[in-house]
Design a protein around this motif. Structure first.
Motif, PDB file in Angstrom:
ATOM      1  N   GLY A 120      -2.989  -0.359  12.570  1.00  0.00           N
ATOM      2  CA  GLY A 120      -3.255   1.066  12.632  1.00  0.00           C
ATOM      3  C   GLY A 120      -2.847   1.859  11.413  1.00  0.00           C
ATOM      4  O   GLY A 120      -3.644   2.585  10.841  1.00  0.00           O
ATOM      5  N   PHE A 121      -1.596   1.738  10.994  1.00  0.00           N
ATOM      6  CA  PHE A 121      -1.078   2.587   9.922  1.00  0.00           C
ATOM      7  C   PHE A 121      -0.016   1.826   9.152  1.00  0.00           C
ATOM      8  O   PHE A 121       0.839   1.167   9.744  1.00  0.00           O
ATOM      9  CB  PHE A 121      -0.469   3.857  10.524  1.00  0.00           C
ATOM     10  CG  PHE A 121       0.249   4.733   9.522  1.00  0.00           C
ATOM     11  CD1 PHE A 121      -0.423   5.763   8.866  1.00  0.00           C
ATOM     12  CD2 PHE A 121       1.592   4.538   9.232  1.00  0.00           C
ATOM     13  CE1 PHE A 121       0.233   6.580   7.954  1.00  0.00           C
ATOM     14  CE2 PHE A 121       2.256   5.345   8.320  1.00  0.00           C
ATOM     15  CZ  PHE A 121       1.569   6.369   7.680  1.00  0.00           C
ATOM     16  N   SER A 122      -0.074   1.912   7.848  1.00  0.00           N
ATOM     17  CA  SER A 122       1.002   1.373   7.027  1.00  0.00           C
ATOM     18  C   SER A 122       1.107   2.187   5.744  1.00  0.00           C
ATOM     19  O   SER A 122       0.119   2.698   5.230  1.00  0.00           O
ATOM     20  CB  SER A 122       0.778  -0.113   6.704  1.00  0.00           C
ATOM     21  OG  SER A 122      -0.374  -0.290   5.909  1.00  0.00           O
ATOM     22  N   TYR A 123       2.336   2.290   5.268  1.00  0.00           N
ATOM     23  CA  TYR A 123       2.604   3.033   4.038  1.00  0.00           C
ATOM     24  C   TYR A 123       3.683   2.303   3.266  1.00  0.00           C
ATOM     25  O   TYR A 123       4.704   1.881   3.824  1.00  0.00           O
ATOM     26  CB  TYR A 123       3.070   4.448   4.350  1.00  0.00           C
ATOM     27  CG  TYR A 123       3.772   5.117   3.185  1.00  0.00           C
ATOM     28  CD1 TYR A 123       3.051   5.735   2.172  1.00  0.00           C
ATOM     29  CD2 TYR A 123       5.163   5.100   3.092  1.00  0.00           C
ATOM     30  CE1 TYR A 123       3.689   6.332   1.096  1.00  0.00           C
ATOM     31  CE2 TYR A 123       5.816   5.692   2.025  1.00  0.00           C
ATOM     32  CZ  TYR A 123       5.075   6.305   1.030  1.00  0.00           C
ATOM     33  OH  TYR A 123       5.718   6.874  -0.035  1.00  0.00           O
ATOM     34  N   SER A 124       3.480   2.126   1.987  1.00  0.00           N
ATOM     35  CA  SER A 124       4.500   1.508   1.152  1.00  0.00           C
ATOM     36  C   SER A 124       4.194   1.785  -0.307  1.00  0.00           C
ATOM     37  O   SER A 124       3.123   2.285  -0.656  1.00  0.00           O
ATOM     38  CB  SER A 124       4.570  -0.009   1.395  1.00  0.00           C
ATOM     39  OG  SER A 124       3.336  -0.617   1.084  1.00  0.00           O
TER      40      SER A 124
END
Length: 245
Positions: A120-124
């Motif tokens: 669904g969602f990932s941030y890095s």
């Protein structure tokens, strides 16, 4: 006329102009900008920055959603689809180097939906800030936040994306979230395959599909808005693409 009772010049036009300016400024969302708040047990930071549209060719892709079902009387597996449902995948790059990945099911008859349960969602990407993933929560797109042409039966690039997120996720403290995920072919959305297939998924080791459930860390709330406007995709028109997500 007595100066003490002289009427004052009306200032209404000035105040009206100021009010309208403030109203429009508050209502207009910043184009090509992400503004998210991440907070939880011992965790609090913002995902806030301008998108690098030189690296972000479009604001995402929308592919007609299809689901497979198996008949109870036969062993035949059939695939059904509807023109109102699309899988939307977007990967947005910031000018500061980090990136945000988002996958959700878009329903043209609704103004909100759920993010994908595994990707669904990932941030890095930002040094000193935790990577964040989520597979649960709501996404709101209002009346025109996702410009999908329901008459197009193939994948189409999005000229803009205007959505609000209200997610529950994890700030990664253990496990592995690659700073740059790659794609691989898959037939089950679990394992990569060397054979060419019609489906692809993101992977960080080349063997298994990336799943946001395979990490641990403090639970966090992720709230805010995502705004993207593409300079390469014409607004109001849909551009098809052969890339399979």
């Amino acid at each position: 006329m007595n100066p003490s009772i002289r009427s004052k010049p009306k200032d209404t036009p000035t105040y009206l102009v100021f009010f309208l300016f403030c109203f429009l400024s508050c209502e207009n969302r910043d184009a090509d900008k992400v503004s998210l708040s991440v907070f939880g047990d011992g965790v609090a930071f913002n995902i806030d920055g301008e998108l690098d549209m030189d690296k972000t060719a479009s604001c995402g892709t929308a592919t007609p959603y299809s689901s497979s079902s198996t008949s109870t009387t036969t062993t035949t597996t059939t695939s059904t689809s509807t023109t109102n449902l699309f899988t939307v995948i977007t990967r947005l790059y910031f000018k500061t180097g980090e990136y945000l990945y988002l996958k959700f099911l878009y329903d043209a008859t609704q103004n909100q939906g759920s993010i994908d349960s595994t990707q669904g969602f990932s941030y890095s990407g930002r040094i000193g800030t935790s990577a964040v993933v989520s597979n649960y929560g709501k996404i709101y797109w209002g009346g025109s936040g996702v410009p999908v042409d329901t008459s197009v039966s193939s994948s189409q690039a999005l000229s803009y994306l205007t959505v609000d997120l209200d997610l529950v996720g994890t700030a990664v403290s253990s496990g592995s979230v690659a700073l740059s995920l790659t794609q691989c072919y898959t037939v089950d959305n679990i394992n990569c395959t060397s054979a060419t297939s019609t489906s692809m998924c993101y992977t960080q080791d080349g063997d298994t599909c990336y799943n946001t459930q395979n990490i641990s860390g403090p639970s966090v709330s992720i709230k805010g808005e995502v705004n993207c406007t593409s300079s390469t995709i014409s607004s109001g028109s849909s551009s098809s693409t052969s890339t399979t997500q």
